[in-house]
Design an enzyme around this catalytic site. Structure first.
Site, PDB file in Angstrom:
ATOM      1  N   ASP A 101      21.863 -14.205  31.533  1.00 53.08           N
ATOM      2  CA  ASP A 101      22.912 -13.218  31.764  1.00 53.08           C
ATOM      3  C   ASP A 101      22.693 -11.979  30.911  1.00 53.08           C
ATOM      4  O   ASP A 101      22.795 -10.836  31.395  1.00 53.08           O
ATOM      5  CB  ASP A 101      24.274 -13.854  31.453  1.00 53.08           C
ATOM      6  CG  ASP A 101      25.411 -13.148  32.176  1.00 53.08           C
ATOM      7  OD1 ASP A 101      25.128 -12.368  33.113  1.00 53.08           O
ATOM      8  OD2 ASP A 101      26.582 -13.374  31.814  1.00 53.08           O
ATOM      9  N   ASP A 119      30.763 -17.087  35.918  1.00 52.78           N
ATOM     10  CA  ASP A 119      31.454 -17.065  34.632  1.00 52.78           C
ATOM     11  C   ASP A 119      32.587 -18.077  34.570  1.00 52.78           C
ATOM     12  O   ASP A 119      33.156 -18.311  33.500  1.00 52.78           O
ATOM     13  CB  ASP A 119      31.997 -15.659  34.355  1.00 52.78           C
ATOM     14  CG  ASP A 119      30.889 -14.621  34.290  1.00 52.78           C
ATOM     15  OD1 ASP A 119      29.785 -14.985  33.859  1.00 52.78           O
ATOM     16  OD2 ASP A 119      31.122 -13.463  34.682  1.00 52.78           O
TER      17      ASP A 119
END
Length: 403
Positions: free
Chosen positions: A201, A269
């Site tokens: 990420d 997420d």
């Protein structure tokens, strides 16, 4: 100019708070649903399983975690190049895939259980099909058609101002279904999965602009189809926003500001840290089987902490980590000028870190590192889908006939 800046800032802040509440609520609610089988086992004293219709639990291992990471890297970079090449149909293809997943999850979690509860006789009647084919009940057929119609209606009105509500509802169903099917049963696998995806990420958000000429791969893909903003010819102080297709794998909350747009939270997420929260809850449920009725608020809170201390700890860490991510985005903290934040950079340390420290303090780290025996055995046992609520009727959508 000053008023616009203040109004825009207030709108951004309010939108960030709302999507923070949405993200925390979804991850807590979806992970709570994922432990239905463990709660029933505690109540009935035998192993029972709750999962999606006709499905089977998939246990995450180190190998599968690394495979998912490789697939995520390849898919994200490929989408980035296709979007930069001007292929509008890439986003449309993602919308179609999202619609297919939404139809399946909506059927499993909403329309099918509701139809069986309202008309249980439909689940006992089967549609005549050839002998060698699988038999299908009227309930499963009607519920699938109903879900498909809802998704098709969303597809037709997806450019309307209120379409984000249905997209968020579908995303909630996908999260619940994911946690029912995918199980993470040890801290060892959690550490590999979350740390690898955290580095992925960070790289795709903050480091990729160095390689891809100032463009963040993650941000460009997530915001694909945002449309364009052009100055108005008749009013030079106004802008005209021309909408386009939006990437659907996101939770959206409209920004309450003059600039418009949406506050976004990626499904990843929620799904990736949620696996750790689900593991903590399932471990707490089976490890702390003592039950009593607490009296008073203080005793009730102590009972919750005593029974679900790992789950409470990870949920609190998730809320704090997500708050840090949105605060950093609102304050404009960035690297290489990227207008976005890698949420896992905040979520992973705030969830995995406290869990490991508290497990070491309680003397459970060694057992939880390899995975409690009852969870690992449970993941290898076939599902008994008849335990899904409501109990009436035969639950599997499709059941093979004997030849």
């Amino acid at each position: 100019r000053y008023q616009r800046r203040v109004h825009g800032g207030a709108g951004w802040t309010l939108s960030a708070i709302l999507i923070w509440l949405l993200g925390v609520s979804v991850v807590v609610g979806a992970t709570w649903i994922s432990a239905q089988a463990e709660r029933r086992e505690v109540v009935h004293g035998r192993k029972e399983h709750v999962a999606y219709l006709g499905g089977q639990i998939v246990e995450m291992t180190v190998g599968t975690a690394l495979c998912y990471l490789a697939m995520a890297c390849i898919s994200l970079v490929l989408l980035f190049f296709l979007i930069k090449a001007g292929s509008r149909y890439v986003v449309l293809m993602m919308i179609v895939l999202f619609g297919v997943a939404s139809t399946s999850c909506l059927t499993t979690l909403v329309t099918y259980p509701l139809l069986v509860r309202l008309a249980p006789f439909l689940d006992k009647k089967r549609i005549p099909v050839p002998r060698n084919c699988c038999s299908i009940t009227y309930a499963s057929t009607f519920s699938t058609i109903l879900s498909l119609l809802v998704v098709l209606w969303w597809f037709m009105i997806r450019h309307q101002d209120y379409a984000w509500i249905f997209q968020d509802i579908f995303a909630v169903c996908i999260c619940c279904q994911f946690f029912l099917v995918m199980k993470l049963n040890s801290i060892k696998v959690s550490t590999v999965l979350l740390i690898c995806f955290m580095l992925y990420d960070v790289f795709m958000v903050f480091v990729s602009p160095v390689i891809f000429k100032g463009q963040s791969v993650m941000v460009e893909v997530a915001t694909a189809g945002e449309g364009t903003i052009t100055p108005s010819r008749t009013h030079p102080y106004e802008c005209i926003r021309v909408p386009d297709e939006h990437m659907p794998m996101l939770f959206l909350i409209p920004r309450l500001s003059w600039s418009g747009g949406y506050a976004m939270l990626g499904l990843g997420d929620i799904l990736l840290p949620g696996l750790l929260l689900s593991f903590a809850l399932r471990h707490d449920t089976l490890a702390n089987r003592g039950s009593f009725t607490p009296v008073g608020l203080c005793k009730g809170l102590k009972w919750v902490w005593h029974k679900y201390h790992y789950y409470v700890l990870t949920c609190t860490g998730y809320a704090i980590g997500l708050l840090f991510a949105f605060a950093a985005n609102t304050l404009g903290l960035t690297i290489n000028g990227v207008r976005g934040q890698p949420a896992l950079l905040y979520l992973v340390p705030c969830t995995l870190g406290p869990l490991v420290i508290w497990a070491y303090h309680k003397g459970d780290l060694l057992k939880m590192w390899e995975g409690p025996e009852e969870l690992r055995i449970k993941a290898q046992t076939p599902l008994n889908v008849s335990d899904l609520e409501p109990p009436q009727g035969e639950i599997p959508l499709m059941e093979c006939q004997e030849v």
